[in-house]
Scaffold this motif. Structure first.
Motif, short mmCIF file in Angstrom:
data_model
loop_
_atom_site.label_atom_id
_atom_site.label_comp_id
_atom_site.label_asym_id
_atom_site.label_seq_id
_atom_site.Cartn_x
_atom_site.Cartn_y
_atom_site.Cartn_z
N SER A 197 1.02 -1.74 0.03
CA SER A 197 -0.20 -0.08 -0.07
C SER A 197 0.99 1.07 0.13
O SER A 197 1.87 1.35 0.22
CB SER A 197 -0.80 0.05 1.07
N ALA A 198 0.52 2.44 -0.76
CA ALA A 198 1.07 3.79 -0.52
C ALA A 198 1.78 4.04 0.77
O ALA A 198 2.80 4.82 0.51
CB ALA A 198 -0.11 5.01 -1.19
N ASN A 199 1.34 3.92 1.60
CA ASN A 199 2.04 4.39 2.98
C ASN A 199 2.77 3.08 3.45
O ASN A 199 3.05 3.87 4.50
CB ASN A 199 0.35 4.28 3.69
N LEU A 200 3.07 2.48 3.35
CA LEU A 200 4.13 1.25 3.52
C LEU A 200 5.94 2.02 4.13
O LEU A 200 5.55 1.67 5.07
CB LEU A 200 4.52 0.32 2.72
N PHE A 201 6.48 3.12 3.16
CA PHE A 201 7.12 3.67 3.73
C PHE A 201 7.48 4.22 5.05
O PHE A 201 8.01 4.20 5.30
CB PHE A 201 7.85 4.43 1.81
N ALA A 202 5.91 5.32 4.04
CA ALA A 202 5.75 6.59 5.74
C ALA A 202 5.37 5.23 6.81
O ALA A 202 6.32 5.47 7.90
CB ALA A 202 5.02 7.05 5.76
N VAL A 203 4.92 3.96 6.93
CA VAL A 203 5.10 3.65 8.33
C VAL A 203 6.24 2.70 9.21
O VAL A 203 6.25 2.98 10.08
CB VAL A 203 3.46 2.51 8.04
N LEU A 204 6.73 2.45 8.01
CA LEU A 204 8.31 1.58 7.99
C LEU A 204 9.28 3.16 9.04
O LEU A 204 10.40 2.97 9.18
CB LEU A 204 9.02 1.07 7.31
N GLY A 205 9.22 4.19 8.01
CA GLY A 205 9.88 5.30 7.94
C GLY A 205 10.94 5.41 7.41
O GLY A 205 12.29 5.19 8.01
N VAL A 206 11.26 4.68 6.32
CA VAL A 206 11.96 4.44 5.25
C VAL A 206 11.73 4.89 3.84
O VAL A 206 10.62 5.16 3.45
CB VAL A 206 12.12 3.13 5.35
N SER A 207 12.63 5.60 3.16
CA SER A 207 12.53 5.70 1.58
C SER A 207 13.54 5.43 0.73
O SER A 207 13.85 4.47 0.96
CB SER A 207 13.27 7.07 1.70
N PRO A 208 12.62 4.74 -0.25
CA PRO A 208 12.91 3.87 -1.15
C PRO A 208 14.76 4.13 -1.80
O PRO A 208 14.76 5.63 -1.68
CB PRO A 208 12.05 3.85 -2.54
N ALA A 209 15.69 3.32 -1.64
CA ALA A 209 17.00 4.08 -2.66
C ALA A 209 16.89 4.29 -4.13
O ALA A 209 17.49 4.79 -4.46
CB ALA A 209 17.49 2.36 -2.73
N LEU A 210 15.85 3.79 -4.46
CA LEU A 210 16.16 4.06 -6.34
C LEU A 210 14.64 4.77 -6.47
O LEU A 210 13.74 4.10 -5.40
CB LEU A 210 16.52 3.50 -6.70
N GLY A 211 14.23 6.00 -7.39
CA GLY A 211 12.93 6.28 -7.55
C GLY A 211 12.18 6.84 -6.44
O GLY A 211 12.77 7.40 -5.70
N ARG A 212 11.38 6.84 -6.82
CA ARG A 212 10.02 7.56 -5.64
C ARG A 212 9.02 6.48 -5.37
O ARG A 212 8.63 5.51 -5.38
CB ARG A 212 9.06 8.54 -6.34
N ALA A 213 8.43 6.85 -4.03
CA ALA A 213 7.97 6.25 -3.05
C ALA A 213 6.26 6.06 -3.61
O ALA A 213 6.27 7.10 -5.41
CB ALA A 213 7.74 6.36 -1.91
N LEU A 214 5.56 5.09 -3.39
CA LEU A 214 3.84 5.44 -4.20
C LEU A 214 3.48 6.37 -3.37
O LEU A 214 3.72 6.65 -2.09
CB LEU A 214 3.42 3.67 -3.79
N THR A 215 2.56 6.83 -4.02
CA THR A 215 1.50 8.00 -3.72
C THR A 215 0.31 7.31 -3.89
O THR A 215 -0.18 6.46 -4.12
CB THR A 215 1.24 9.20 -4.96
#
Lengths: 249, 108
Positions: A197-215
């Motif tokens: 889901s789009a909020n997974l990165f925010a929940v884990l508190g990490v950012s993708p190594a490449l590119g952008r996270a889902l919105t």
């Protein structure tokens, strides 16, 4: 090189044991014979000369033992004798051997298990923000005997909309895929991919190594394409491979 | 004549190197030579000697060859290697320095 020579000489003493022993014997015998002859030249009869030489030199066997103990291979020899002795002892007492082996097995096993847990939980925590408050929400369906099953995406979104227990809920499911590569030289490994889901990165508190996270827009677009099954089926569907972290802070 | 003593600890290698620097020798030859030149003051036990030979051979200071001897015996003759010759020079210099230092101390 002297280290190489020492290693080679030691190995030779271990492998060609009889030959090396004979050489030492020949050398020492030659030495003692020359010493004896010298005493005889000084006027002693042979047996007296031999006795004097034996007294002066300390005897054949002790001398040989002393020379043999000089190289590093002597330690190997002693060790292998000890091992042989130990193995004989263990064979003679199979009961003792079994109990000793069992004790060692349990001891090592328990320690290893304990360390694995400590290592994973304390020494190497997950590389996410606020790991203490991160939980994985499983689905249990006692009626159908299902435990620790993944939860379907639709279920997660439903929970998220009525959620009071967690700060935020995110969805993910992982799978192994054979990657499609245009370049054949890239090989045919298998990769892990995840549907999230789009909020997974925010929940884990990490950012993708490449590119952008889902919105959320990405998610809305693709979620609309998911079939909306009946509730029962949705559980069964999600039960396959879906794991869902909830996040509470 | 002074009483015989064992070779001073740590000098056996040097004495062996010196003896072999004159000509290749078997073990008893080295013993004999050390005893003769020292006029019987220094004695060498075959155990110590063969042990030293083994160690020095492994360190590449000396090499050995078997030669046929009398009465079906064979003798192991040792000779210096290049490295052994160099070691002898170094040890001789160091030994002279040490002896001179000790002599100065005793005379002071």
């Amino acid at each position: 090189m002297s280290l190489l020579r020492a290693v080679r000489a030691g190995l030779r003493a271990l492998i060609r044991k009889e030959r090396v022993a004979r050489e030492l014997d020949d050398e020492l015998r030659d030495y003692l014979e020359r010493a004896t002859q010298e005493k005889m030249r000084a006027g002693l009869p042979r047996d007296a000369a031999e006795r004097v030489v034996r007294l002066e030199t300390g005897g054949v066997e002790p001398t040989k033992e002393r020379v043999r103990s000089g190289g590093w291979e002597a330690a190997v020899e002693t060790l292998s004798q000890d091992v042989r002795y130990a193995v004989r002892g263990l064979r003679r007492n199979p009961g003792f051997t079994a109990i000793a082996a069992l004790t060692l097995t349990l001891g090592i096993g328990a320690t290893t298990a304990m360390f694995s847990v400590v290592n994973a939980v304390i020494l190497r925590p997950l590389p996410y923000r606020d790991v203490n408050h991160l939980v994985l929400v499983w689905t249990d369906d006692a009626r159908r005997g299902l435990h620790r099953e993944g939860t379907a995406y639709r279920t997660i979104t439903d929970w998220a909309s009525e959620n009071h227990a967690f700060q935020e809920l995110a969805f993910f499911t992982t799978q192994r895929v054979a990657p499609i590569a245009n370049d054949p030289s890239a090989g045919r490994g298998r990769a892990r991919s995840a549907l999230v889901s789009a909020n997974l990165f925010a929940v884990l508190g990490v950012s993708p190594a490449l590119g952008r996270a889902l919105t959320p827009a990405d998610e809305a677009e693709h979620a609309a394409a998911l079939p909306r099954p009946h509730r029962h089926e949705s559980d069964a569907d999600g039960a396959r491979d879906r794991q869902d972290p909830g996040h509470d802070q | 004549m002074p009483e015989s003593t064992d070779v001073i600890q740590g000098t056996l290698d040097m004495l062996i190197l010196k003896s072999l620097s004159l000509q290749p020798m078997h073990g008893f030859g080295v013993t004999k030579r050390i005893e003769q030149i020292s006029k019987g003051v220094l004695r060498v036990n075959p155990g110590s000697l063969l042990l030293a030979f083994q160690r020095m051979e492994r360190n590449g200071l000396i090499d050995a060859e078997w030669c046929a001897g009398e009465n079906n015996r064979r003798a192991k003759y040792y000779h210096l290697t290049k490295k052994g010759r160099k070691r002898l020079e170094v040890e001789t210099t160091e030994w002279r320095q040490r002896v001179a230092a000790i002599a100065r101390l005793l005379e002071a």
